[in-house]
Enzyme design. Structure first.
Site, PDB file in Angstrom:
ATOM      1  N   GLY A  48       0.761  -1.247   0.000  1.00 20.27           N
ATOM      2  CA  GLY A  48       0.000   0.000   0.000  1.00 20.27           C
ATOM      3  C   GLY A  48       0.789   1.294   0.000  1.00 20.27           C
ATOM      4  O   GLY A  48       0.332   2.293  -0.537  1.00 20.27           O
ATOM      5  N   ASP A 103       0.949   3.263   4.624  1.00 23.06           N
ATOM      6  CA  ASP A 103      -0.134   3.944   3.903  1.00 23.06           C
ATOM      7  C   ASP A 103      -1.224   4.435   4.855  1.00 23.06           C
ATOM      8  O   ASP A 103      -1.643   5.579   4.805  1.00 23.06           O
ATOM      9  CB  ASP A 103      -0.731   3.031   2.806  1.00 23.06           C
ATOM     10  CG  ASP A 103      -1.177   1.663   3.335  1.00 23.06           C
ATOM     11  OD1 ASP A 103      -0.948   1.355   4.526  1.00 23.06           O
ATOM     12  OD2 ASP A 103      -1.746   0.886   2.549  1.00 23.06           O
ATOM     13  N   ASP A 106      -5.157   1.889  10.751  1.00 24.51           N
ATOM     14  CA  ASP A 106      -6.590   1.682  10.967  1.00 24.51           C
ATOM     15  C   ASP A 106      -6.779   1.287  12.436  1.00 24.51           C
ATOM     16  O   ASP A 106      -6.831   2.138  13.312  1.00 24.51           O
ATOM     17  CB  ASP A 106      -7.014   0.590   9.970  1.00 24.51           C
ATOM     18  CG  ASP A 106      -8.496   0.340   9.906  1.00 24.51           C
ATOM     19  OD1 ASP A 106      -9.227   1.251   9.504  1.00 24.51           O
ATOM     20  OD2 ASP A 106      -8.926  -0.781  10.239  1.00 24.51           O
ATOM     21  N   LYS A 134      -7.045   6.561  10.914  1.00 25.94           N
ATOM     22  CA  LYS A 134      -8.463   6.606  11.288  1.00 25.94           C
ATOM     23  C   LYS A 134      -8.530   6.565  12.811  1.00 25.94           C
ATOM     24  O   LYS A 134      -8.677   5.483  13.399  1.00 25.94           O
ATOM     25  CB  LYS A 134      -9.192   5.378  10.728  1.00 25.94           C
ATOM     26  CG  LYS A 134      -9.248   5.314   9.200  1.00 25.94           C
ATOM     27  CD  LYS A 134      -9.965   4.043   8.774  1.00 25.94           C
ATOM     28  CE  LYS A 134      -9.934   3.824   7.297  1.00 25.94           C
ATOM     29  NZ  LYS A 134     -10.380   2.484   6.908  1.00 25.94           N
ATOM     30  N   PHE A 155     -13.843   2.957   4.315  1.00 25.33           N
ATOM     31  CA  PHE A 155     -12.808   2.302   3.519  1.00 25.33           C
ATOM     32  C   PHE A 155     -12.372   3.205   2.360  1.00 25.33           C
ATOM     33  O   PHE A 155     -13.206   3.777   1.665  1.00 25.33           O
ATOM     34  CB  PHE A 155     -13.345   0.981   2.972  1.00 25.33           C
ATOM     35  CG  PHE A 155     -12.268   0.090   2.441  1.00 25.33           C
ATOM     36  CD1 PHE A 155     -11.503  -0.685   3.290  1.00 25.33           C
ATOM     37  CD2 PHE A 155     -11.998   0.064   1.073  1.00 25.33           C
ATOM     38  CE1 PHE A 155     -10.486  -1.491   2.797  1.00 25.33           C
ATOM     39  CE2 PHE A 155     -10.983  -0.740   0.578  1.00 25.33           C
ATOM     40  CZ  PHE A 155     -10.230  -1.518   1.442  1.00 25.33           C
ATOM     41  N   VAL A 156     -11.063   3.325   2.160  1.00 25.64           N
ATOM     42  CA  VAL A 156     -10.539   4.184   1.085  1.00 25.64           C
ATOM     43  C   VAL A 156      -9.661   3.387   0.116  1.00 25.64           C
ATOM     44  O   VAL A 156      -9.048   2.384   0.501  1.00 25.64           O
ATOM     45  CB  VAL A 156      -9.739   5.385   1.656  1.00 25.64           C
ATOM     46  CG1 VAL A 156     -10.650   6.381   2.330  1.00 25.64           C
ATOM     47  CG2 VAL A 156      -8.641   4.936   2.614  1.00 25.64           C
ATOM     48  N   ASP A 162      -5.601  -0.415  -2.057  1.00 27.97           N
ATOM     49  CA  ASP A 162      -6.404  -1.286  -2.929  1.00 27.97           C
ATOM     50  C   ASP A 162      -7.736  -1.688  -2.315  1.00 27.97           C
ATOM     51  O   ASP A 162      -7.926  -1.628  -1.096  1.00 27.97           O
ATOM     52  CB  ASP A 162      -5.629  -2.572  -3.216  1.00 27.97           C
ATOM     53  CG  ASP A 162      -5.636  -3.509  -2.007  1.00 27.97           C
ATOM     54  OD1 ASP A 162      -5.259  -3.062  -0.900  1.00 27.97           O
ATOM     55  OD2 ASP A 162      -6.041  -4.681  -2.155  1.00 27.97           O
ATOM     56  N   ARG A 168      -5.149   0.577  -6.918  1.00 31.93           N
ATOM     57  CA  ARG A 168      -3.918   1.215  -6.419  1.00 31.93           C
ATOM     58  C   ARG A 168      -3.427   2.315  -7.356  1.00 31.93           C
ATOM     59  O   ARG A 168      -2.692   3.213  -6.962  1.00 31.93           O
ATOM     60  CB  ARG A 168      -2.790   0.183  -6.303  1.00 31.93           C
ATOM     61  CG  ARG A 168      -3.040  -0.912  -5.291  1.00 31.93           C
ATOM     62  CD  ARG A 168      -1.755  -1.712  -5.081  1.00 31.93           C
ATOM     63  NE  ARG A 168      -1.991  -2.999  -4.453  1.00 31.93           N
ATOM     64  CZ  ARG A 168      -2.124  -3.190  -3.142  1.00 31.93           C
ATOM     65  NH1 ARG A 168      -2.028  -2.184  -2.321  1.00 31.93           N
ATOM     66  NH2 ARG A 168      -2.336  -4.395  -2.655  1.00 31.93           N
TER      67      ARG A 168
HETATM   68  P1  5GP Z   1      -4.386  -1.878  10.893  1.00 34.71           P
HETATM   69  O1  5GP Z   1      -3.494  -3.026  11.230  1.00 34.71           O
HETATM   70  O2  5GP Z   1      -3.888  -0.542  11.401  1.00 34.71           O
HETATM   71  O3  5GP Z   1      -5.810  -2.135  11.270  1.00 34.71           O
HETATM   72  O4  5GP Z   1      -4.455  -1.805   9.319  1.00 34.71           O
HETATM   73  C1  5GP Z   1      -3.389  -1.449   8.556  1.00 34.71           C
HETATM   74  C2  5GP Z   1      -3.487  -2.039   7.165  1.00 34.71           C
HETATM   75  O5  5GP Z   1      -4.824  -2.392   6.789  1.00 34.71           O
HETATM   76  C3  5GP Z   1      -3.040  -0.987   6.176  1.00 34.71           C
HETATM   77  O6  5GP Z   1      -1.656  -1.053   5.943  1.00 34.71           O
HETATM   78  C4  5GP Z   1      -3.859  -1.346   4.951  1.00 34.71           C
HETATM   79  O7  5GP Z   1      -3.169  -2.319   4.203  1.00 34.71           O
HETATM   80  C5  5GP Z   1      -5.134  -1.963   5.487  1.00 34.71           C
HETATM   81  N1  5GP Z   1      -6.220  -0.961   5.554  1.00 34.71           N
HETATM   82  C6  5GP Z   1      -6.787  -0.430   6.652  1.00 34.71           C
HETATM   83  N2  5GP Z   1      -7.757   0.451   6.341  1.00 34.71           N
HETATM   84  C7  5GP Z   1      -7.795   0.480   4.992  1.00 34.71           C
HETATM   85  C8  5GP Z   1      -8.604   1.225   4.053  1.00 34.71           C
HETATM   86  O8  5GP Z   1      -9.492   2.044   4.360  1.00 34.71           O
HETATM   87  N3  5GP Z   1      -8.350   0.983   2.732  1.00 34.71           N
HETATM   88  C9  5GP Z   1      -7.406   0.102   2.311  1.00 34.71           C
HETATM   89  N4  5GP Z   1      -7.259  -0.033   0.981  1.00 34.71           N
HETATM   90  N5  5GP Z   1      -6.634  -0.609   3.163  1.00 34.71           N
HETATM   91  C10 5GP Z   1      -6.833  -0.411   4.498  1.00 34.71           C
END
Ligand code: 5GP
Length: 178
Positions: A48, A103, A106, A134, A155-156, A162, A168
Site C-alpha cells: 500500500g 499507507d 486503521d 483513522k 474504507f478508502v 487497494d 492502487r
Molecule cells: P491496521 O493493522 O492498522 O488495522 O491496518 C493497517 C493495514 O490495513 C493498512 O496497511 C492497509 O493495508 C489496510 N487498511 C486499513 N484500512 C484500509 C482502508 O481504508 N483501505 C485500504 N485499501 N486498506 C486499508
C-alpha cells in the site's frame, strides 16, 4: 474523476491529487529537516505505501537508503520457521535511523505487531510516517510521528491503496460511497 467503481462497489473522490501532493511535500520537507544529517533508512511497507513512498522521498534531498518490506511475506516465513525476521531485510537495521513508511493506520494492529519486532534488531531510532490514520477505530496506542491526514472510519482506495488488489493506480484517494 468524481467516482470510480471497483467490482460492485462505488467510491467517491475524497482527497484530491493536489491536496495529496501538497501534504506529501510538507511531510517530506519536515522529514528532510529532521533527518538531514542522519542518513535514514526508509522502510516502505508494501504494497500500500509504494506510491506515497515514491513521492515522499523525492522531497528528501540528503543521503538515505530505501528498503521494502511486505508484512504478509514475513507472516508466511515466520510460520515456515525457515527465515528469521532479520533475514527478510536486505539491509542491516542495527544502528540505523529507521523511518517506517505506511499507507494507513486503521486499528493499529499491523504497526503494534511490527514495531517491537523491528526494535529487537537494535536500530538507532525508529519513527513512523503514515499518509492516513483513522483515529476513531484505533485500538491501543500507536505513535505516528508524521501524519498526512486524519480521516473518518470509511474504507478508502487509490494512491497505492487497494480494494481486492484493484484501485492502487488512481492518483487520488476515494472513499466507499454509503
Ligand atoms: P491496521 O493493522 O492498522 O488495522 O491496518 C493497517 C493495514 O490495513 C493498512 O496497511 C492497509 O493495508 C489496510 N487498511 C486499513 N484500512 C484500509 C482502508 O481504508 N483501505 C485500504 N485499501 N486498506 C486499508
Amino acid at each position: 474523476m468524481q467516482e470510480i467503481t471497483i467490482s460492485d462497489k462505488t467510491f467517491e473522490r475524497f482527497i484530491s491529487e493536489k491536496q495529496i501532493a501538497q501534504r506529501v511535500a510538507e511531510l517530506g520537507q519536515l522529514i528532510s529537516e529532521d533527518y538531514k544529517d542522519k542518513n535514514p533508512l526508509f522502510l516502505v511497507l508494501l504494497k500500500g505505501a509504494y506510491v506515497f513512498a515514491s513521492d515522499l522521498v523525492k522531497h528528501f534531498l540528503h543521503p538515505c537508503s530505501i528498503s521494502f518490506f511486505r508484512l504478509s511475506s514475513y507472516k508466511g516465513m515466520a510460520s515456515s520457521g525457515v527465515l528469521s525476521f532479520k533475514d527478510v531485510f536486505d539491509e542491516d537495521i542495527e544502528g540505523r535511523n529507521i523511518v517506517v513508511l505506511e499507507d494507513i493506520v486503521d486499528t493499529g494492529h499491523t504497526l503494534s505487531g511490527f514495531l517491537p519486532a523491528l526494535n529487537k534488531l537494535n536500530p538507532k531510532s525508529v519513527k513512523v510516517v503514515s499518509l492516513l490514520s483513522k483515529p476513531d477505530v484505533l485500538q491501543g496506542k500507536v505513535e505516528i510521528d508524521y501524519l498526512g491526514f486524519e480521516i473518518p472510519p470509511a474504507f478508502v482506495v487509490g494512491y497505492g491503496l487497494d480494494f481486492d488488489e484493484q484501485g492502487r493506480n488512481f492518483p487520488e484517494i476515494y472513499q466507499l460511497k454509503k
